[in-house]
Enzyme design. Structure first.
Site, short mmCIF file in Angstrom:
data_model
loop_
_atom_site.label_atom_id
_atom_site.label_comp_id
_atom_site.label_asym_id
_atom_site.label_seq_id
_atom_site.Cartn_x
_atom_site.Cartn_y
_atom_site.Cartn_z
N LYS A 186 106.23 56.93 -92.43
CA LYS A 186 106.12 57.98 -93.46
C LYS A 186 104.70 58.55 -93.53
O LYS A 186 104.50 59.75 -93.60
CB LYS A 186 106.49 57.44 -94.86
CG LYS A 186 107.83 56.74 -94.93
CD LYS A 186 108.11 56.25 -96.35
CE LYS A 186 107.15 55.20 -96.87
NZ LYS A 186 107.25 53.87 -96.26
N ARG A 235 110.18 54.58 -105.47
CA ARG A 235 110.53 53.35 -104.76
C ARG A 235 111.57 52.54 -105.51
O ARG A 235 111.97 51.47 -105.04
CB ARG A 235 109.27 52.49 -104.62
CG ARG A 235 108.71 52.36 -103.21
CD ARG A 235 107.42 51.56 -103.30
NE ARG A 235 106.99 51.01 -102.06
CZ ARG A 235 106.06 51.56 -101.28
NH1 ARG A 235 105.51 52.71 -101.61
NH2 ARG A 235 105.67 50.94 -100.19
N ARG A 266 99.17 46.98 -87.32
CA ARG A 266 98.66 48.21 -87.94
C ARG A 266 97.22 48.06 -88.41
O ARG A 266 96.85 47.07 -89.02
CB ARG A 266 99.56 48.55 -89.13
CG ARG A 266 99.17 49.80 -89.86
CD ARG A 266 100.31 50.31 -90.67
NE ARG A 266 100.39 49.69 -91.98
CZ ARG A 266 101.18 50.13 -92.95
NH1 ARG A 266 101.99 51.15 -92.75
NH2 ARG A 266 101.19 49.52 -94.11
N ARG A 315 94.84 45.86 -93.53
CA ARG A 315 95.12 45.72 -94.97
C ARG A 315 95.56 44.30 -95.29
O ARG A 315 96.25 43.67 -94.50
CB ARG A 315 96.24 46.70 -95.36
CG ARG A 315 95.77 48.10 -95.63
CD ARG A 315 96.88 49.11 -95.75
NE ARG A 315 98.07 48.67 -96.50
CZ ARG A 315 99.16 49.42 -96.68
NH1 ARG A 315 99.22 50.64 -96.17
NH2 ARG A 315 100.19 48.98 -97.35
N ARG A 320 107.16 42.19 -98.60
CA ARG A 320 107.32 43.63 -98.81
C ARG A 320 108.66 44.12 -98.28
O ARG A 320 109.30 44.98 -98.88
CB ARG A 320 106.17 44.39 -98.12
CG ARG A 320 104.88 44.28 -98.90
CD ARG A 320 103.69 44.66 -98.07
NE ARG A 320 103.70 46.03 -97.63
CZ ARG A 320 103.11 46.45 -96.52
NH1 ARG A 320 102.48 45.60 -95.73
NH2 ARG A 320 103.14 47.72 -96.20
P1 ADP Z 1 103.81 50.86 -97.16
O1 ADP Z 1 104.50 52.18 -97.12
O2 ADP Z 1 103.20 50.47 -95.89
O3 ADP Z 1 104.64 49.79 -97.79
P2 ADP Z 1 102.09 51.77 -99.32
O4 ADP Z 1 100.71 52.08 -98.96
O5 ADP Z 1 103.04 52.89 -99.59
O6 ADP Z 1 102.60 50.86 -98.14
O7 ADP Z 1 102.15 50.81 -100.60
C1 ADP Z 1 101.34 49.66 -100.70
C2 ADP Z 1 101.67 48.92 -102.00
O8 ADP Z 1 101.34 49.78 -103.12
C3 ADP Z 1 103.11 48.54 -102.22
O9 ADP Z 1 103.44 47.32 -101.58
C4 ADP Z 1 103.15 48.43 -103.76
O10 ADP Z 1 102.55 47.23 -104.21
C5 ADP Z 1 102.24 49.57 -104.19
N1 ADP Z 1 103.02 50.81 -104.42
C6 ADP Z 1 102.91 51.97 -103.71
N2 ADP Z 1 103.79 52.88 -104.15
C7 ADP Z 1 104.50 52.30 -105.16
C8 ADP Z 1 105.56 52.70 -106.00
N3 ADP Z 1 106.10 53.92 -105.91
N4 ADP Z 1 106.03 51.81 -106.91
C9 ADP Z 1 105.51 50.60 -107.04
N5 ADP Z 1 104.52 50.13 -106.27
C10 ADP Z 1 104.00 50.96 -105.33
#
Ligand code: ADP
Length: 211
Positions: A13, A87, A126, A158, A169
């Protein structure tokens, strides 16, 4: 043009968002990037989010919804890509309320489909640039060009891309996010994309759809 990108962690994404924002003048709204920036700046939201992110859990809905509402409202009509939000089903409902209140709609809803085994491999390899947020595979670090700094990228792994957090996750995605995909399947602009294809091919599929 307002787009929504959804899919499991590591499904591409963020990569596709960056390619599309370079092509069109639209804004990349990544809640993960926003939280990481807030953590770097040691803000209250950042400190709150960190405890959840480090464990691979979701940040509480209301914190994310408030953050996105402030961002989308401040764009004053400029197009955007939502990456990582919503999410959960409550976040999807909150987004619908927010957009209808602003007289906006989603012009494309793209679901990046990738099997679990591939996700684990991608996430483990990554690396993320601290300066421009681009993500590359560990093998490609030396080839990367930084979008914001002429001295080049500053890549790191990360904390949540370490094996024990990756598994959590993916589980959280299956339990809390995949029910939300159902919510969007009836949207006339919904498109499921094979996210295992090379990034340039995925990009072409998206371009074909939006043109
Ligand atoms: P990825 O897409 O690789 O999982 P992100 O950078 O989108 O990683 O998200 C990293 C973390 O940030 C998630 O594991 C969560 O803890 C938090 N996070 C991001 N977006 C949301 C969301 N919409 N709702 C709840 N937590 C979120």
């Amino acid at each position: 043009m307002n787009l929504l990108f959804m899919g499991p962690p590591g499904s591409g994404k963020g990569t596709q968002s960056k390619l599309l924002c370079d092509r069109y003048s639209i804004v990349h709204l990544s809640t993960g990037d926003m939280f990481r920036e807030a953590i770097t700046n040691k803000t209250e939201v950042g400190m709150r989010a960190k405890s959840y992110m480090d464990k691979g859990e979701l940040v509480p809905d209301q914190v994310v919804i408030d953050l996105i509402r402030a961002k989308v409202t401040s764009l004053s009509g400029k197009g955007f890509i939502l990456d990582g939000f919503p999410r959960t089903v409550p976040q999807a409902i909150a987004l619908e309320d927010l957009l209808s209140g602003l007289g906006l709609k989603l012009d494309g809803v793209f679901f990046f489909d990738v099997q679990k085994e591939i996700l684990v491999n991608r996430l483990s390899a990554r690396r993320t640039c601290r300066k421009c947020n681009q993500v590359v595979s560990a093998d490609d670090v030396s080839k990367a060009k930084c979008a914001v700094n002429s001295d080049g990228c500053d890549f790191y792994q990360r904390d949540d891309d370490k094996p024990e957090v990756i598994a959590k996750r993916i589980q959280v995605y299956q339990d809390q996010t995949s029910p939300m995909i159902e919510y969007y399947k009836s949207n006339p602009n919904f498109l499921k994309i094979d996210g295992t294809q090379p990034a340039d091919q995925v990009f072409q599929v998206i371009l074909n759809k939006i043109s």
